[in-house]
Design a protein around this motif. Structure first.
Motif, mmCIF file in Angstrom:
data_model
loop_
_atom_site.group_PDB
_atom_site.id
_atom_site.type_symbol
_atom_site.label_atom_id
_atom_site.label_comp_id
_atom_site.label_asym_id
_atom_site.label_seq_id
_atom_site.Cartn_x
_atom_site.Cartn_y
_atom_site.Cartn_z
ATOM 1 N N GLY A 12 -15.862 -1.792 -5.954
ATOM 2 C CA GLY A 12 -14.634 -2.506 -6.615
ATOM 3 C C GLY A 12 -13.935 -1.368 -7.604
ATOM 4 O O GLY A 12 -12.776 -1.451 -7.787
ATOM 5 N N GLY A 13 -14.562 -0.431 -8.393
ATOM 6 C CA GLY A 13 -14.261 0.573 -8.879
ATOM 7 C C GLY A 13 -13.342 1.631 -8.109
ATOM 8 O O GLY A 13 -12.342 1.798 -8.590
ATOM 9 N N LEU A 14 -13.887 1.888 -7.090
ATOM 10 C CA LEU A 14 -13.127 2.857 -6.214
ATOM 11 C C LEU A 14 -11.770 2.205 -5.674
ATOM 12 O O LEU A 14 -10.785 2.699 -5.672
ATOM 13 N N GLU A 15 -11.945 0.889 -5.139
ATOM 14 C CA GLU A 15 -10.761 0.251 -4.918
ATOM 15 C C GLU A 15 -9.528 -0.054 -5.885
ATOM 16 O O GLU A 15 -8.353 0.203 -5.756
ATOM 17 N N ARG A 16 -10.223 0.061 -7.170
ATOM 18 C CA ARG A 16 -9.167 -0.237 -8.616
ATOM 19 C C ARG A 16 -8.321 1.207 -8.591
ATOM 20 O O ARG A 16 -7.443 1.243 -9.309
ATOM 21 N N VAL A 17 -9.203 2.337 -8.328
ATOM 22 C CA VAL A 17 -8.553 3.694 -8.482
ATOM 23 C C VAL A 17 -7.479 3.627 -7.554
ATOM 24 O O VAL A 17 -6.313 3.947 -7.585
ATOM 25 N N ALA A 18 -7.718 3.195 -6.397
ATOM 26 C CA ALA A 18 -6.759 3.386 -5.060
ATOM 27 C C ALA A 18 -5.519 2.370 -5.568
ATOM 28 O O ALA A 18 -4.342 2.697 -5.418
ATOM 29 N N ARG A 19 -5.741 1.161 -6.296
ATOM 30 C CA ARG A 19 -4.580 0.212 -6.849
ATOM 31 C C ARG A 19 -3.773 0.805 -7.853
ATOM 32 O O ARG A 19 -2.641 0.787 -7.739
ATOM 33 N N ALA A 20 -4.626 1.537 -8.668
ATOM 34 C CA ALA A 20 -3.730 2.474 -9.680
ATOM 35 C C ALA A 20 -2.780 3.325 -8.936
ATOM 36 O O ALA A 20 -1.644 3.315 -9.458
ATOM 37 N N VAL A 21 -3.282 4.082 -8.028
ATOM 38 C CA VAL A 21 -2.585 4.919 -7.336
ATOM 39 C C VAL A 21 -1.224 4.137 -6.759
ATOM 40 O O VAL A 21 -0.074 4.614 -6.853
ATOM 41 N N ASN A 22 -1.462 2.977 -6.180
ATOM 42 C CA ASN A 22 -0.561 2.231 -5.494
ATOM 43 C C ASN A 22 0.491 1.537 -6.674
ATOM 44 O O ASN A 22 1.672 1.639 -6.147
ATOM 45 N N PRO A 32 -18.917 1.348 3.381
ATOM 46 C CA PRO A 32 -17.569 0.858 3.492
ATOM 47 C C PRO A 32 -16.590 1.720 2.756
ATOM 48 O O PRO A 32 -15.483 1.530 2.616
ATOM 49 N N ASN A 33 -17.289 2.535 2.063
ATOM 50 C CA ASN A 33 -16.414 3.623 1.289
ATOM 51 C C ASN A 33 -16.163 4.796 1.754
ATOM 52 O O ASN A 33 -15.219 5.582 1.182
ATOM 53 N N THR A 34 -16.553 5.164 2.774
ATOM 54 C CA THR A 34 -16.201 6.490 3.498
ATOM 55 C C THR A 34 -14.806 6.651 3.704
ATOM 56 O O THR A 34 -14.022 7.745 3.383
ATOM 57 N N GLY A 35 -14.172 5.605 4.204
ATOM 58 C CA GLY A 35 -12.694 5.759 4.586
ATOM 59 C C GLY A 35 -11.722 5.853 3.029
ATOM 60 O O GLY A 35 -10.887 6.371 2.988
ATOM 61 N N LEU A 36 -12.357 4.896 2.183
ATOM 62 C CA LEU A 36 -11.662 5.056 0.791
ATOM 63 C C LEU A 36 -11.739 6.322 0.077
ATOM 64 O O LEU A 36 -10.717 6.603 -0.362
ATOM 65 N N HIS A 69 0.782 -1.206 0.013
ATOM 66 C CA HIS A 69 -0.136 0.004 0.013
ATOM 67 C C HIS A 69 1.042 1.082 -0.020
ATOM 68 O O HIS A 69 1.020 1.986 0.882
ATOM 69 N N SER A 70 1.675 1.345 -1.144
ATOM 70 C CA SER A 70 2.558 2.425 -1.160
ATOM 71 C C SER A 70 2.374 3.793 -0.869
ATOM 72 O O SER A 70 3.107 4.571 -0.303
ATOM 73 N N LEU A 71 1.055 4.282 -1.541
ATOM 74 C CA LEU A 71 0.751 5.463 -1.607
ATOM 75 C C LEU A 71 -0.839 5.658 -0.675
ATOM 76 O O LEU A 71 -1.069 6.991 -0.057
ATOM 77 N N ILE A 72 -1.538 4.791 -0.967
ATOM 78 C CA ILE A 72 -2.709 4.903 -0.201
ATOM 79 C C ILE A 72 -2.922 3.586 0.834
ATOM 80 O O ILE A 72 -3.088 2.486 0.211
ATOM 81 N N GLU A 73 -2.633 3.875 2.106
ATOM 82 C CA GLU A 73 -3.021 2.764 3.137
ATOM 83 C C GLU A 73 -4.220 2.182 3.157
ATOM 84 O O GLU A 73 -5.247 2.783 3.160
ATOM 85 N N HIS A 74 -4.451 0.743 3.206
ATOM 86 C CA HIS A 74 -5.267 -0.100 3.680
ATOM 87 C C HIS A 74 -6.435 -0.375 2.367
ATOM 88 O O HIS A 74 -7.150 -1.030 2.664
ATOM 89 N N TYR A 75 -6.021 0.353 1.360
ATOM 90 C CA TYR A 75 -7.051 0.368 0.138
ATOM 91 C C TYR A 75 -6.044 0.182 -1.191
ATOM 92 O O TYR A 75 -4.721 0.579 -1.108
ATOM 93 N N GLY A 76 -6.564 -0.764 -2.053
ATOM 94 C CA GLY A 76 -6.025 -0.966 -3.360
ATOM 95 C C GLY A 76 -4.628 -1.654 -3.359
ATOM 96 O O GLY A 76 -3.985 -1.353 -3.906
ATOM 97 N N GLY A 77 -4.599 -2.663 -2.452
ATOM 98 C CA GLY A 77 -3.262 -3.345 -2.114
ATOM 99 C C GLY A 77 -2.704 -3.622 -3.469
ATOM 100 O O GLY A 77 -3.439 -4.225 -4.473
ATOM 101 N N THR A 78 -1.305 -3.863 -3.736
ATOM 102 C CA THR A 78 -0.873 -4.226 -4.898
ATOM 103 C C THR A 78 0.315 -5.302 -4.704
ATOM 104 O O THR A 78 0.856 -5.593 -3.679
ATOM 105 N N PHE A 79 0.866 -6.136 -5.562
ATOM 106 C CA PHE A 79 1.724 -6.940 -5.516
ATOM 107 C C PHE A 79 3.021 -6.485 -6.285
ATOM 108 O O PHE A 79 2.966 -6.310 -7.673
#
Length: 194
Positions: A84-94, A135-139, A41-51
């Protein structure tokens, strides 16, 4: 039974025993030598985790600015989990963060509309309409804290008979997703539908 048949059976059993030992060793080696990959979670903690994949091809250039408008239109699938779409935005950032691209080189915009709209409801509206805590408030807060613009289609709000104060306070209201997509398209933003 002839001597040849007995000899063939003994050899076959010996080969099977050796193969079983090799297979067991491979299973044991595979289960102990590789730890499961850990999410970053390099730039956004807790959301959009990447490998992270630092050795992969097509790495982002660190000195460029990346402009993307994410068209979040897919329906909410599970009212108890982040969209899922908002999670993917966080994943793109990460993903960009994993490559070393700083946040100030990411010019990301999210337009939420149609069946994705419940994801941007404020806490009271979400609970009243979806029967769960949003569940989207924190994201959404994590995205906007990272400088990502999160926008909702005003036409969608009108169709849903929502007042402006019924959406998350971190979300910007636009006249329409149609105009928002055209505005950012004319500014050269890459388009991704989620």
């Amino acid at each position: 039974m002839t001597f040849l048949k007995k000899y063939a059976i003994i050899i076959a059993m010996a080969v099977l025993a050796v193969l079983a030992i090799i297979a067991a060793a491979n299973v044991e080696h595979a289960s102990t030598s590789h730890e499961p990959p850990k999410l970053s979670h390099s730039l956004i903690e807790h959301y959009g985790g990447t490998f992270p994949r630092p050795d992969a091809a097509e790495q982002p250039e660190l000195d460029k600015t990346y402009k993307v408008i994410f068209d979040v239109v897919s329906p909410v699938k599970d009212a108890t989990k982040p969209h899922g779409g908002l999670e993917r935005v966080a994943r793109a950032v990460n993903i960009f963060g994993d490559a070393g691209v700083p946040l100030d080189h990411l010019d990301f915009v999210v337009i939420v509309h149609s069946k994705a709209a419940p994801s941007i409801f404020n806490a009271d509206t979400y609970e009243a309409r979806e029967g769960a805590k949003n569940p989207n408030t924190g994201l959404i807060k994590a995205l906007t804290d990272a400088g990502i613009k999160v926008i909702v289609c005003g036409q969608t709000l009108n169709h849903l008979r929502l007042d402006d104060d019924q959406i998350d306070s971190n979300v910007i209201i636009a006249p329409a997703a149609l105009s928002t997509l055209a505005i950012y398209g004319n500014k050269g933003y890459a388009y991704e539908q989620l």
